[in-house]
Each structure stands twice: as structure tokens, then as C-alpha cells.
Design a protein around this motif. Structure first.
Motif, short mmCIF file in Angstrom:
data_model
loop_
_atom_site.label_atom_id
_atom_site.label_comp_id
_atom_site.label_asym_id
_atom_site.label_seq_id
_atom_site.Cartn_x
_atom_site.Cartn_y
_atom_site.Cartn_z
N SER A 241 18.46 0.43 33.71
CA SER A 241 18.07 -0.94 33.77
C SER A 241 16.46 -0.80 34.39
O SER A 241 15.34 -1.40 34.07
CB SER A 241 18.86 -1.87 34.67
N PHE A 242 16.36 0.10 35.37
CA PHE A 242 15.05 0.26 36.01
C PHE A 242 13.81 0.82 34.87
O PHE A 242 12.90 0.10 34.90
CB PHE A 242 15.23 1.42 37.08
N SER A 244 14.25 0.70 31.48
CA SER A 244 13.88 -0.35 30.38
C SER A 244 13.45 -1.52 30.92
O SER A 244 12.37 -2.38 30.26
CB SER A 244 15.23 -0.75 29.91
N GLY A 245 13.41 -1.78 32.40
CA GLY A 245 12.82 -3.07 32.87
C GLY A 245 11.36 -2.85 32.96
O GLY A 245 10.41 -3.39 32.52
N GLY A 248 9.82 -2.85 29.62
CA GLY A 248 9.87 -4.33 29.00
C GLY A 248 8.48 -4.99 29.53
O GLY A 248 7.87 -5.90 29.18
N LEU A 249 8.44 -4.72 30.86
CA LEU A 249 7.28 -5.34 31.64
C LEU A 249 5.84 -4.92 31.15
O LEU A 249 5.02 -5.82 30.62
CB LEU A 249 7.25 -5.02 33.22
N ILE A 275 15.19 -4.87 25.45
CA ILE A 275 16.21 -5.92 26.10
C ILE A 275 17.55 -5.64 26.13
O ILE A 275 18.38 -5.81 27.18
CB ILE A 275 15.95 -7.13 25.40
N PHE A 278 18.11 -2.91 28.82
CA PHE A 278 18.30 -3.46 30.11
C PHE A 278 19.52 -4.11 30.40
O PHE A 278 20.12 -3.83 31.54
CB PHE A 278 17.10 -4.59 29.96
N ILE A 282 22.58 -3.64 33.02
CA ILE A 282 23.03 -4.64 34.09
C ILE A 282 24.74 -4.35 33.98
O ILE A 282 25.21 -4.59 35.10
CB ILE A 282 22.67 -6.09 33.72
#
Ligand code: UDP
Ligand code: MG
Length: 316
Positions: A241-242, A244-245, A248-249, A275, A278, A282
Motif C-alpha cells: 500500500s505504501f 502503490s500509494g 498513485g500520488l 489502484i 493499493f 489494504i
């Protein structure tokens, strides 16, 4: 008043070895004559040979010989635990029935105990006749356990050990059924001392503590001593998540806010992949959280008796 030493011997199909280990222990206590009283507690762990007849005979002749007969095979760890439960000594010494642990060292264990150690651990320097695979596996197991579990386990520390009455009393408070006796003892703390020895080859019969049995035990030890395997999914999720986050940002800012100054032309598919990644992260994090709860439940439930005794002799 001379002190009482309890010798605890788990035995599974050891009818040929039982008279030998009995004789050896008798000899040892003859050597240090009179200084200590002793009792020998055999735990017949669901043997299918005539171990129980051999034990019965010994116990009839010598009241120092006591035995518990399990209703089925519960495994060495449980057998040792039962022996500890029933021992009445000021100290107990656990030793294998197959003569791999040199009984001659018993006086050394007692000496270190007299000098103030609460636990005296037999440390194996080498094991004659042990395959490379088993060596590598046990080395790997200890490395991993020490990496992921909360208590340090002494590598090559065997079950051949002496424990003081204080330790016995604390040990008897453990209720978990899936257990590695020496792991629990290591967890208890107390003052430790060590005796190094080279394990002999087993006398009669074959090791029944087979690779599969030990692998199972290792796995259940990992599960019962540590929730790391389950928590691992949580860590993995955090990691996924970190990154891919961040990705994504980056895409969001680069493409939609700054209008693609780097000319990267992110496709819709790529954005979708980020997405999804990510969200998978989660989900894994949530699994890791669930692991924390399962861990608590696992600790509380399951209240079965640890073992079932079918018969016993010279012991209350
Ligand atoms: N043992 C037991 N229950 C079992 C397997 C083994 O009580 O299910 C006893 C066995 O009789 C011996 C000791 O545990 O006294 C060590 O077993 P083994 O020699 O088979 O294993 P290893 O020497 O490979 O640790
Ligand atoms: Mg053995």
C-alpha cells in the motif's frame, strides 16, 4: 535430610532401552552413594511394543521406579510435561530413554545445581549419526525461532536438563497443549548453567521422533510461539500500500494537476493496476489486524486436558 532427585524419562516403544537406561541411572546414583535419594519416572507414551510389561516388572522390583501410562501417543513434549507434573523431587532431570543422553553426566548437573543454578541445560556439541538434513533443519529452525519469537531459545540446548523445584512449580502453571517443553523452560527465565556433551547414537530401535513429526512440531511451535506468519500479511500489505500509494500520488499530480510535464502518458490500465495494488495492500493490512485478534482468542480458548493417563504405578 538428603534431597530427592526425580529422573524423568519419556518413552515411546523403548522396551529394549528401558532396562539399559534404568541400569545406568542406578549405577550413577550408586557412585554418588547416599548423598541423594532418587525416583525414576517413566512415561509410557502410547507404546505399541511391550514397554509397559517391562516397566511393570521394574516397578514391582524397585519402588523407586514409577511410571505413567498414557492412553495413546501424545508426543514427547507432553510426556515430559506429565513427568514434571508428577515429580516430587527437589530437582528433576529429564533424559531420553534411548541412551543418547549420557547419564554419567548426571552428577555434573547436580553439582551445578548445588552451586546455585535453577536450570542446568545439556548443550549438544555434536550428534553422532545424525543426517545433514536434520542438522540443517534444526539449525534453520532455531535461527528462525530466535528471529521471530519473543523468547530466546538456546540453539543445541537439548531436553537433557535439570530443573529446580522452583522451576517445576512455575512450569506446572503452563496450560498450553501445543508446546515445546524446552521452549517453555527457556521462557521462564531463572538462573541457567550449561553442560556440553556429545550425543551418542541411539541404542535400540529407530528414532520415532521422525522428520515429519518434528516438522509438524516446529510449525506448531512457530504458530503457538509467534503470530509472525499471520502478521506477515499485515507487513506485506503495509509495504504494498505504501509504495502503490506513492506511485498513485505521483501519477495523480503528474497527470492531472501538472498536466503531464514529463510526457509519461500513463494509460488507464496502468492507473487501474496501481489502484488495485493499493487496495490489495489494504486487504492484507486488515488480515494482519485480524491476526492480532485471533492471537488473543487462541490464547484463551481450548481447555482440553493435556493428556490422558490409562494407568500408573508407585506414583500418586
Ligand atoms: N518419545 C516419546 N514420544 C514420542 C516420540 C519419542 O516419548 O512420540 C521419546 C523417546 O522414547 C525417547 C525421546 O522421546 O526417549 C527422544 O525420542 P527419539 O530418540 O525418537 O528422538 P530424537 O533422539 O531424534 O530427538
Ligand atoms: Mg533419540
Amino acid at each position: 535430610m538428603s534431597k530427592l532427585i526425580s529422573i524423568i524419562i519419556p518413552a515411546h516403544n523403548e522396551s529394549a532401552n528401558i532396562p539399559l537406561i534404568y541400569k545406568k541411572i542406578k549405577e550413577v546414583f550408586l557412585l554418588i552413594k547416599g548423598s541423594y535419594k532418587y525416583e525414576i519416572i517413566f512415561i509410557d507414551d502410547g507404546s505399541t511394543d511391550n514397554s509397559i510389561e517391562v516397566l511393570e516388572q521394574l516397578a514391582n522390583h524397585d519402588k523407586k521406579v514409577k511410571y505413567l501410562e498414557f492412553s495413546r501417543n501424545f508426543g514427547k513434549e507432553i510426556a515430559t510435561s506429565a513427568g514434571i507434573h508428577y515429580s516430587r523431587g527437589d530437582a528433576a532431570i529429564m533424559i531420553d530413554a534411548d541412551l543418547q543422553h549420557p547419564a554419567e553426566l548426571i552428577p555434573e548437573f547436580i553439582k551445578k545445581w548445588k552451586r546455585g543454578a535453577d536450570i542446568v541445560i545439556g548443550v549438544r556439541v555434536k550428534n553422532k549419526g545424525e543426517g545433514l538434513l536434520k542438522k540443517v533443519c534444526s539449525w534453520g529452525f532455531y535461527k528462525m525461532m530466535n528471529l521471530i519469537s519473543d523468547t530466546k531459545i538456546i540453539p543445541q540446548g537439548t531436553d537433557f536438563r535439570l530443573i529446580d523445584k522452583k522451576v517445576i512449580n512455575e512450569f506446572n502453571r503452563f496450560t498450553e497443549r501445543t508446546r515445546i517443553t524446552r521452549g517453555l523452560l527457556d521462557w521462564l527465565g531463572f538462573k541457567k548453567d550449561f553442560i556440553h556433551f556429545a550425543a551418542d547414537e541411539r541404542k535400540n530401535g529407530r528414532a520415532t521422533y521422525t522428520g515429519i513429526k518434528q516438522a509438524k512440531l516446529a510449525l506448531s511451535a512457530v504458530i503457538s510461539q509467534s503470530l509472525f506468519p499471520l502478521r506477515f500479511s499485515g507487513y506485506l500489505g503495509l509495504f504494498i500500500s505504501f509504495f502503490s500509494g506513492i506511485l498513485g500520488l505521483f501519477i495523480f499530480i503528474e497527470k492531472y494537476i501538472l498536466d503531464d510535464p514529463l510526457n509519461m502518458h500513463f494509460s488507464g490500465l496502468a492507473i487501474l493496476a496501481v489502484i488495485i495494488l493499493f487496495l490489495v495492500g489494504i486487504i492484507l493490512i486488515c488480515l494482519g489486524l485480524i491476526a492480532l485478534y485471533i492471537g488473543n482468542i487462541q490464547k484463551e480458548v481450548s481447555n482440553r486436558p493435556m493428556y490422558i493417563i490409562r494407568g500408573k504405578k508407585n506414583i500418586d
